[in-house]
Design a protein around this motif. Structure first.
Motif, PDB file in Angstrom:
ATOM      1  N   MET A   1       0.745  -1.111  -0.053  1.00  0.00           N
ATOM      2  CA  MET A   1      -0.021   0.170  -0.092  1.00  0.00           C
ATOM      3  C   MET A   1       1.010   1.164   0.104  1.00  0.00           C
ATOM      4  SD  MET A   1      -2.891   0.960   2.842  1.00  0.00           S
ATOM      5  CE  MET A   1      -3.418   2.948   3.114  1.00  0.00           C
ATOM      6  N   GLN A   2       1.701   1.183   0.977  1.00  0.00           N
ATOM      7  CA  GLN A   2       2.816   2.349   1.138  1.00  0.00           C
ATOM      8  C   GLN A   2       2.193   3.781   1.572  1.00  0.00           C
ATOM      9  OE1 GLN A   2       4.846   0.348   0.944  1.00  0.00           O
ATOM     10  NE2 GLN A   2       4.691  -0.959  -0.690  1.00  0.00           N
ATOM     11  N   SER A   3       1.172   4.512   0.868  1.00  0.00           N
ATOM     12  CA  SER A   3       0.463   5.600   1.631  1.00  0.00           C
ATOM     13  C   SER A   3      -0.800   5.672   0.849  1.00  0.00           C
ATOM     14  CB  SER A   3       1.548   6.836   1.059  1.00  0.00           C
ATOM     15  OG  SER A   3       0.933   7.966   1.257  1.00  0.00           O
ATOM     16  N   THR A   4      -1.613   6.389   1.251  1.00  0.00           N
ATOM     17  CA  THR A   4      -2.906   7.160   0.547  1.00  0.00           C
ATOM     18  C   THR A   4      -2.974   8.374   0.006  1.00  0.00           C
ATOM     19  OG1 THR A   4      -3.712   7.860   2.845  1.00  0.00           O
ATOM     20  CG2 THR A   4      -4.229   5.647   2.019  1.00  0.00           C
TER      21      THR A   4
ATOM     22  N   ARG B   1     -10.651 -10.163   1.727  1.00  0.00           N
ATOM     23  CA  ARG B   1     -11.717 -10.587   2.729  1.00  0.00           C
ATOM     24  C   ARG B   1     -12.932 -11.301   2.183  1.00  0.00           C
ATOM     25  NH1 ARG B   1     -10.948  -5.662   4.644  1.00  0.00           N
ATOM     26  NH2 ARG B   1     -12.918  -4.958   4.448  1.00  0.00           N
ATOM     27  N   GLU B   2     -13.344 -10.879   0.897  1.00  0.00           N
ATOM     28  CA  GLU B   2     -14.652 -11.458   0.263  1.00  0.00           C
ATOM     29  C   GLU B   2     -14.179 -12.616  -0.109  1.00  0.00           C
ATOM     30  OE1 GLU B   2     -17.894 -10.383  -3.169  1.00  0.00           O
ATOM     31  OE2 GLU B   2     -16.265  -8.721  -2.653  1.00  0.00           O
ATOM     32  N   ALA B   3     -13.006 -12.849  -0.608  1.00  0.00           N
ATOM     33  CA  ALA B   3     -12.505 -14.089  -1.302  1.00  0.00           C
ATOM     34  C   ALA B   3     -12.367 -15.074  -0.152  1.00  0.00           C
ATOM     35  CB  ALA B   3     -11.265 -13.791  -2.128  1.00  0.00           C
ATOM     36  N   GLY B   4     -12.279 -14.729   1.017  1.00  0.00           N
ATOM     37  CA  GLY B   4     -12.179 -15.677   2.120  1.00  0.00           C
ATOM     38  C   GLY B   4     -10.810 -15.536   2.837  1.00  0.00           C
ATOM     39  N   PHE B   5      -9.999 -14.778   2.595  1.00  0.00           N
ATOM     40  CA  PHE B   5      -8.413 -14.462   3.396  1.00  0.00           C
ATOM     41  C   PHE B   5      -8.709 -14.091   4.637  1.00  0.00           C
ATOM     42  CE2 PHE B   5      -6.842 -14.815  -0.913  1.00  0.00           C
ATOM     43  CZ  PHE B   5      -5.703 -15.460  -0.772  1.00  0.00           C
ATOM     44  N   ASP B   6      -8.459 -14.829   5.841  1.00  0.00           N
ATOM     45  CA  ASP B   6      -8.769 -14.004   7.034  1.00  0.00           C
ATOM     46  C   ASP B   6      -7.528 -13.232   7.344  1.00  0.00           C
ATOM     47  OD1 ASP B   6     -11.059 -15.622   7.652  1.00  0.00           O
ATOM     48  OD2 ASP B   6     -10.118 -17.354   8.149  1.00  0.00           O
ATOM     49  N   HIS B   7      -6.419 -13.361   6.932  1.00  0.00           N
ATOM     50  CA  HIS B   7      -5.157 -12.704   7.125  1.00  0.00           C
ATOM     51  C   HIS B   7      -4.581 -11.693   5.804  1.00  0.00           C
ATOM     52  CE1 HIS B   7      -5.199 -14.960  10.677  1.00  0.00           C
ATOM     53  NE2 HIS B   7      -5.130 -16.184  10.015  1.00  0.00           N
ATOM     54  N   VAL B   8      -4.735 -10.621   6.280  1.00  0.00           N
ATOM     55  CA  VAL B   8      -4.272  -9.702   5.150  1.00  0.00           C
ATOM     56  C   VAL B   8      -3.499  -8.683   5.657  1.00  0.00           C
ATOM     57  CG1 VAL B   8      -5.021  -7.916   3.587  1.00  0.00           C
ATOM     58  CG2 VAL B   8      -6.520  -9.921   3.818  1.00  0.00           C
ATOM     59  N   ASN B   9      -2.286  -8.620   4.984  1.00  0.00           N
ATOM     60  CA  ASN B   9      -1.333  -7.289   5.633  1.00  0.00           C
ATOM     61  C   ASN B   9      -1.242  -6.279   4.857  1.00  0.00           C
ATOM     62  OD1 ASN B   9       1.375  -6.267   6.671  1.00  0.00           O
ATOM     63  ND2 ASN B   9       1.950  -6.701   4.756  1.00  0.00           N
ATOM     64  N   LEU B  10      -1.060  -5.052   5.134  1.00  0.00           N
ATOM     65  CA  LEU B  10      -0.836  -3.740   4.404  1.00  0.00           C
ATOM     66  C   LEU B  10       0.425  -3.238   4.991  1.00  0.00           C
ATOM     67  CD1 LEU B  10      -4.275  -2.239   4.245  1.00  0.00           C
ATOM     68  CD2 LEU B  10      -3.464  -3.295   2.502  1.00  0.00           C
ATOM     69  N   ASP B  11       1.173  -3.034   3.745  1.00  0.00           N
ATOM     70  CA  ASP B  11       2.551  -2.274   3.794  1.00  0.00           C
ATOM     71  C   ASP B  11       2.635  -0.885   3.861  1.00  0.00           C
ATOM     72  OD1 ASP B  11       4.439  -4.809   4.189  1.00  0.00           O
ATOM     73  OD2 ASP B  11       5.025  -4.785   2.077  1.00  0.00           O
ATOM     74  N   LEU B  12       3.058  -0.084   4.685  1.00  0.00           N
ATOM     75  CA  LEU B  12       3.510   1.206   4.701  1.00  0.00           C
ATOM     76  C   LEU B  12       4.750   1.512   4.659  1.00  0.00           C
ATOM     77  CD1 LEU B  12       0.811   2.481   7.571  1.00  0.00           C
ATOM     78  CD2 LEU B  12       0.406   2.594   4.872  1.00  0.00           C
ATOM     79  N   ILE B  13       5.059   2.700   3.970  1.00  0.00           N
ATOM     80  CA  ILE B  13       6.460   3.402   3.777  1.00  0.00           C
ATOM     81  C   ILE B  13       6.246   4.672   4.385  1.00  0.00           C
ATOM     82  CG2 ILE B  13       8.275   4.204   2.474  1.00  0.00           C
ATOM     83  CD1 ILE B  13       8.062   1.806   0.752  1.00  0.00           C
ATOM     84  N   TYR B  14       6.996   5.148   5.424  1.00  0.00           N
ATOM     85  CA  TYR B  14       7.103   6.405   6.109  1.00  0.00           C
ATOM     86  C   TYR B  14       8.355   7.146   6.037  1.00  0.00           C
ATOM     87  CZ  TYR B  14       8.833   4.042  10.174  1.00  0.00           C
ATOM     88  OH  TYR B  14       9.635   3.348  11.128  1.00  0.00           O
ATOM     89  N   GLY B  15       8.126   8.466   5.850  1.00  0.00           N
ATOM     90  CA  GLY B  15       9.345   9.381   5.875  1.00  0.00           C
ATOM     91  C   GLY B  15       9.540   9.831   4.646  1.00  0.00           C
ATOM     92  N   THR B  16       8.817   9.535   3.711  1.00  0.00           N
ATOM     93  CA  THR B  16       9.137   9.730   2.186  1.00  0.00           C
ATOM     94  C   THR B  16       9.183  11.351   1.972  1.00  0.00           C
ATOM     95  OG1 THR B  16       8.083   8.062   1.383  1.00  0.00           O
ATOM     96  CG2 THR B  16       8.104   9.925  -0.278  1.00  0.00           C
TER      97      THR B  16
ATOM     98  N   TYR C   1       7.678   0.619   7.462  1.00  0.00           N
ATOM     99  CA  TYR C   1       9.033   0.783   7.303  1.00  0.00           C
ATOM    100  C   TYR C   1       9.670   2.244   7.173  1.00  0.00           C
ATOM    101  CZ  TYR C   1       8.748  -4.382   6.798  1.00  0.00           C
ATOM    102  OH  TYR C   1       8.344  -5.715   7.028  1.00  0.00           O
ATOM    103  N   ALA C   2      10.596   2.674   7.689  1.00  0.00           N
ATOM    104  CA  ALA C   2      11.046   3.928   7.247  1.00  0.00           C
ATOM    105  C   ALA C   2      11.801   3.825   5.968  1.00  0.00           C
ATOM    106  CB  ALA C   2      12.116   4.191   8.045  1.00  0.00           C
ATOM    107  N   LEU C   3      11.327   4.989   5.129  1.00  0.00           N
ATOM    108  CA  LEU C   3      11.956   4.918   3.686  1.00  0.00           C
ATOM    109  C   LEU C   3      13.621   5.019   3.871  1.00  0.00           C
ATOM    110  CD1 LEU C   3      11.692   5.153   0.475  1.00  0.00           C
ATOM    111  CD2 LEU C   3      11.829   7.633   1.016  1.00  0.00           C
ATOM    112  N   ILE C   4      14.428   3.984   3.311  1.00  0.00           N
ATOM    113  CA  ILE C   4      15.850   4.201   2.944  1.00  0.00           C
ATOM    114  C   ILE C   4      16.171   4.188   1.718  1.00  0.00           C
ATOM    115  CG2 ILE C   4      17.623   2.502   3.432  1.00  0.00           C
ATOM    116  CD1 ILE C   4      16.290   1.108   5.643  1.00  0.00           C
ATOM    117  N   VAL C   5      17.078   5.240   1.511  1.00  0.00           N
ATOM    118  CA  VAL C   5      17.624   5.549   0.134  1.00  0.00           C
ATOM    119  C   VAL C   5      18.756   4.561   0.052  1.00  0.00           C
ATOM    120  CG1 VAL C   5      18.653   7.553  -1.220  1.00  0.00           C
ATOM    121  CG2 VAL C   5      16.974   8.043   0.459  1.00  0.00           C
TER     122      VAL C   5
END
Length: 412
Positions: free
Chosen positions: A159-162, A187-202, A228-232
């Motif tokens: 996802m990283q950011s909205t 979730r509609e497809a039946g996945f109980d476990h869903v992760n969203l990735d974020l990157i901060y500090g951009t 995760y913090a953005l790493i260059v």
């Protein structure tokens, strides 16, 4: 705050030559039964390369004759090799993680076939966790239903950011709301476990941008968040833009503020940290595959550039998909190099990895120099005093902000 374990870095380490037949010493094989075993499968394909990415990934123009159409056929050769090398020592995989790149550039039936190959050549525990990473733009409801119906139990969405201007700096291709819709479809497809990735500090990300991303994650119904913090990273387009002054370098102070905001919002909404960069809604929502890495267990990494670890032996495959496939086609192991860890090196890795976990590290695992480092961190408020009194090294919130420095003191 350092990133989590990276299994396919762009630059491979030094090491001794790996044997052409992939054989492992008897002693590491004998250790197979002492801990969990996992499978990592690297899918190196990307539609475009994000400007900040330093992973071993390739667009179509960079592949030079390697086709997504026959990639799983090439992987099968390494699965057959793994079955021969592990022999009677192998144990069923308790976790499988398909990463990239963008695994969901493969048709859903090809990802399903990867699960079938794991089961055929390695074996799958009955309650195995099976995860794939996904770019939100590459999946839809029917695709996700196919994955769920063929053994996948967990989905990890980038996802990283909205905020659209943040995604633009990162050169992400998905639109701001697509990751949230994909999470709902999962979730509609039946996945109980869903992760969203974020990157901060951009660079250019405002506090309100990150706050909106956190609010969206909480509202999405996902049960796991990685932030995760953005790493260059050197050699990336982002690094070149920073060096030329076109984009400012990320700020450590801003990254610390973002981390504190993430922990506050997530903790207030039913998530608990269990590793420095990861939060879950309860223990069953933790990523068991990543826990396997942090606990320094065993895994075989399949695919170009993938790293493996069995019983104190680490090895890494040839980096480019063409070279990887050529070696397998010639009947050889794709491993480019390996290292046999000493007992001291294994101990140091245990300290570095376990300290990142909310469960903490047993203080008895520290040598005298490590205990001095722990007492210093305790005095500085970086280690929880009550946990130390009960025999564990457990980072405080401030200690998580300075985790790498604490760990250096524990192993120096």
């Amino acid at each position: 705050m350092a990133r989590t374990v990276v299994l396919v870095p762009s630059a491979l380490p030094d090491g001794e030559p790996a044997p052409d037949d992939g054989a492992l010493p008897a002693e590491p094989l004998a250790r197979m039964g002492t801990c969990d075993f996992g499978v990592y499968v690297h899918v190196p394909f990307c539609a475009t390369r994000c400007g900040y990415c330093d992973f071993n990934t390739y667009t179509a123009a960079e592949l030079g004759g390697v086709s997504r159409d026959d990639y799983v056929d090439v992987l099968e050769r390494e699965f057959a090799l793994a079955a021969r090398v592990l022999g009677s020592a192998r144990r069923p995989a308790s976790t499988v993680f398909v990463g990239g790149g963008t695994p969901t550039l493969l048709p859903a039936d090809q990802l399903a076939r990867i699960v079938e190959l794991v089961d055929r050549y390695i074996g799958l525990d009955g309650d195995a966790e099976v995860t794939t990473e996904a770019n939100p733009e590459t999946v839809d409801l029917e695709y996700l239903k196919t994955l769920r119906g063929n053994g996948f139990t967990r989905l990890s969405l980038g996802m990283q950011s909205t905020a659209s201007h943040v995604l633009a700096v990162l050169e992400r291709q998905h639109t701001p709301g697509r990751a949230l819709r994909a999470a709902a479809e999962a979730r509609e497809a039946g996945f109980d476990h869903v992760n969203l990735d974020l990157i901060y500090g951009t660079p250019g990300e405002r506090p309100e941008d990150f706050a909106a991303s956190l609010d969206a994650v909480v509202a999405s119904g996902c049960d796991h968040v990685s932030a995760y913090a953005l790493i260059v990273e050197g050699g990336t387009r982002l690094a070149r833009q920073v060096s030329r002054g076109r984009i400012p370098a990320p700020s450590d102070d801003v990254a610390a503020d973002r981390y504190l905001a993430a922990d506050r919002v997530l903790s207030d909404n039913g998530f608990a940290w269990y590793e420095v960069s990861n939060w879950a809604r309860g223990e069953t929502a933790r990523c068991r595959h990543n826990m396997l890495y942090w606990r320094n267990n065993n895994w075989w990494g399949f695919g170009p550039g993938a790293h493996s670890h069995v019983g104190g032996v680490r090895w890494w495959n040839a980096k480019h998909p063409a070279r990887y496939g050529q070696r397998l086609g010639d009947g050889l192991s794709p491993a480019q190099g390996r290292e046999l860890l000493t007992s001291r090196e294994r101990h140091l890795e245990d300290v570095m990895l376990w300290t990142r976990l909310s469960d903490g590290l047993a203080s008895c695992a520290l040598d005298e120099a490590g205990r001095r480092g722990a007492r210093k961190a305790l005095a500085d408020g970086l280690i929880d005093a009550a946990s130390w009194d009960s025999g564990r090294v457990r980072l405080t919130l401030r200690g998580r902000l300075l985790a790498d420095a604490v760990i250096r003191d524990l192993v120096s």
